[in-house]
Scaffold this active site. Sequence first.
Site, PDB file in Angstrom:
ATOM      1  CG  HIS A   1      -5.429   1.752   7.205  1.00 52.49           C
ATOM      2  ND1 HIS A   1      -4.177   2.294   7.283  1.00 52.49           N
ATOM      3  CD2 HIS A   1      -5.828   2.743   6.081  1.00 52.49           C
ATOM      4  CE1 HIS A   1      -3.641   2.856   6.403  1.00 52.49           C
ATOM      5  NE2 HIS A   1      -4.572   3.232   5.724  1.00 52.49           N
TER       6      HIS A   1
ATOM      7  NE  ARG B   1     -13.792   8.117   5.162  1.00 54.93           N
ATOM      8  CZ  ARG B   1     -13.005   8.580   4.303  1.00 54.93           C
ATOM      9  NH1 ARG B   1     -13.639   9.925   3.788  1.00 54.93           N
ATOM     10  NH2 ARG B   1     -11.785   8.536   4.169  1.00 54.93           N
TER      11      ARG B   1
ATOM     12  CG  HIS C   1     -10.672   6.626  -1.083  1.00 55.24           C
ATOM     13  ND1 HIS C   1     -11.168   6.811   0.193  1.00 55.24           N
ATOM     14  CD2 HIS C   1      -9.283   7.220  -1.120  1.00 55.24           C
ATOM     15  CE1 HIS C   1     -10.490   7.542   0.746  1.00 55.24           C
ATOM     16  NE2 HIS C   1      -9.468   7.726   0.116  1.00 55.24           N
TER      17      HIS C   1
ATOM     18  CG  ASP D   1      -1.099   4.816   4.086  1.00 57.66           C
ATOM     19  OD1 ASP D   1      -1.355   5.545   3.033  1.00 57.66           O
ATOM     20  OD2 ASP D   1      -1.676   4.955   5.270  1.00 57.66           O
TER      21      ASP D   1
ATOM     22  CG  HIS E   1      -8.203   3.669   2.098  1.00 59.25           C
ATOM     23  ND1 HIS E   1      -8.126   4.584   1.220  1.00 59.25           N
ATOM     24  CD2 HIS E   1      -6.877   3.267   2.328  1.00 59.25           C
ATOM     25  CE1 HIS E   1      -6.934   4.789   0.652  1.00 59.25           C
ATOM     26  NE2 HIS E   1      -6.069   4.226   1.358  1.00 59.25           N
TER      27      HIS E   1
ATOM     28  CE1 TYR F   1      -6.453  10.821  -3.208  1.00 63.37           C
ATOM     29  CE2 TYR F   1      -5.783   8.428  -2.570  1.00 63.37           C
ATOM     30  CZ  TYR F   1      -5.710   9.885  -2.148  1.00 63.37           C
ATOM     31  OH  TYR F   1      -5.079  10.520  -1.270  1.00 63.37           O
TER      32      TYR F   1
ATOM     33  CG  HIS G   1      -1.904   1.158   1.168  1.00 65.49           C
ATOM     34  ND1 HIS G   1      -2.982   1.009   0.311  1.00 65.49           N
ATOM     35  CD2 HIS G   1      -1.989   2.416   1.778  1.00 65.49           C
ATOM     36  CE1 HIS G   1      -3.676   2.309   0.497  1.00 65.49           C
ATOM     37  NE2 HIS G   1      -3.173   2.973   1.423  1.00 65.49           N
TER      38      HIS G   1
ATOM     39  NE  ARG H   1     -10.137  14.469   4.303  1.00 64.95           N
ATOM     40  CZ  ARG H   1     -11.287  14.257   4.267  1.00 64.95           C
ATOM     41  NH1 ARG H   1     -11.742  12.932   3.689  1.00 64.95           N
ATOM     42  NH2 ARG H   1     -12.450  15.144   4.150  1.00 64.95           N
TER      43      ARG H   1
ATOM     44  CD  GLU I   1      -6.414   5.811   7.551  1.00 63.23           C
ATOM     45  OE1 GLU I   1      -5.263   6.268   7.633  1.00 63.23           O
ATOM     46  OE2 GLU I   1      -6.922   5.949   6.361  1.00 63.23           O
TER      47      GLU I   1
END
Length: 434
Positions: free
Chosen positions: A263, A203, A200, A314, A226, A117, A55, A78, A229
Amino acid sequence: MTRIHAERALVEGRELTDVVIETAEGRITAITPGGSTEPADLRLGTVLAGSGNAHSHAFHRALRGRTHDQGGDFWRWREQMYAVAGRLTPDSYQRLAEAVFAEMLVTGWTTVAEFHYVHHRPDGTPHEDPNAFGTALAEAASSVGIRLTLLDTLYLSSAPGRPLLPEQRRFGDGSAAGWLGRWRDLRAGNGPVTIGAAIHSVRAASPDDIAQVAADLPPDVPLHVHLSEQPAENEQSLAAYGRTPTQVLADAGALTPRTWLVHATHLTDADIALIADSGAGVVMCPTTEADLGDGIGPARELADAGVRIALGSDQNAVIDPWLEVRGLEAGERLRSRQRGRFSPAELETARASAGYAACGLPGGLRIGACADLVEIDPESVRTAGAALDQLALVATATDVRRVVVGGRVVAEDGRLADGRDPAALFTHALKELG
């Protein structure tokens, strides 16, 4: 065809000496201990299987050493990550990825699953080549010599039932059908790159979108997601669907042996049982989960249930497979207050063959596996006196002497085989990125 002679090697958990490893077309065809050297042999010292990075988000590397003073949590970080994503062009991303993949290679990661992405222009309109970013990543990997599994990613919403945020528009394709069409075009022209797929997160895609992707992807394509997480993801899923993210994936047909869950930090006992029953694997990213304050996932519980565990770098705040190995074990020790939570053999599997499996490739030091090897200095200040099967618990990237991919030396003493320095590549890429 290449013949490699290793003074000693860890072969499926056993220490063997004077090991002759024969390769053809990039795969291991024979392993013979007690062999003699021949003049044309590639001669190595202490050898382990290559490390499988299951990842990665290559562009996150631009944030290393630049966010600690901001504090906050994952969601604050983020925002800074989105600012970097907004500045990327296919050309600048290729230069950045080249530097990141070079750093991976010299540290002992020999293959990488890139969870990709960033697809379009910042306003969401496609480039003339809708897969310009994917092509840039493939060319970056080819340039440095690392194996790449490109996980082109479905990303349609900011949260259940909510549209993408302005800073997320370049990630989206409008619909699952739109993404599948672009993905098929990417796969048709993949060349030597393995094209996988990713959702992704729960969500970022509805249950119907997830079900469409799971049904339409060819069965041999690795699918990564994901998963849980952050507690907020679980809360959003429960509020929108009355189910945990794991249950949403299971109900949509997306939880199968080809699925790898990244995760898996905040799981219920029922989630763990679902994952185990499905045959899916889990990718843990200990240095990132620590850096972002995500929490410590139930690695031992998953493994005890029969779930495969792989490792990834990651966000690339740390690129060092040996530190990911130690992070997996250290997290378990902190949770349990017990030592030896994973055996040396289990840690070796997580570092090597499970990581390769997550990339859709055969890994490990065995016949039929990719001919990817790492030579380690067994007498450094860190490694001196260590048992061969425990080198991964004491070594760091600094102890990597040579790296072999497909039977060919691609890195030596911290530089690529052609002499390029990953640090210089990154310095140049960061200036270009601005």
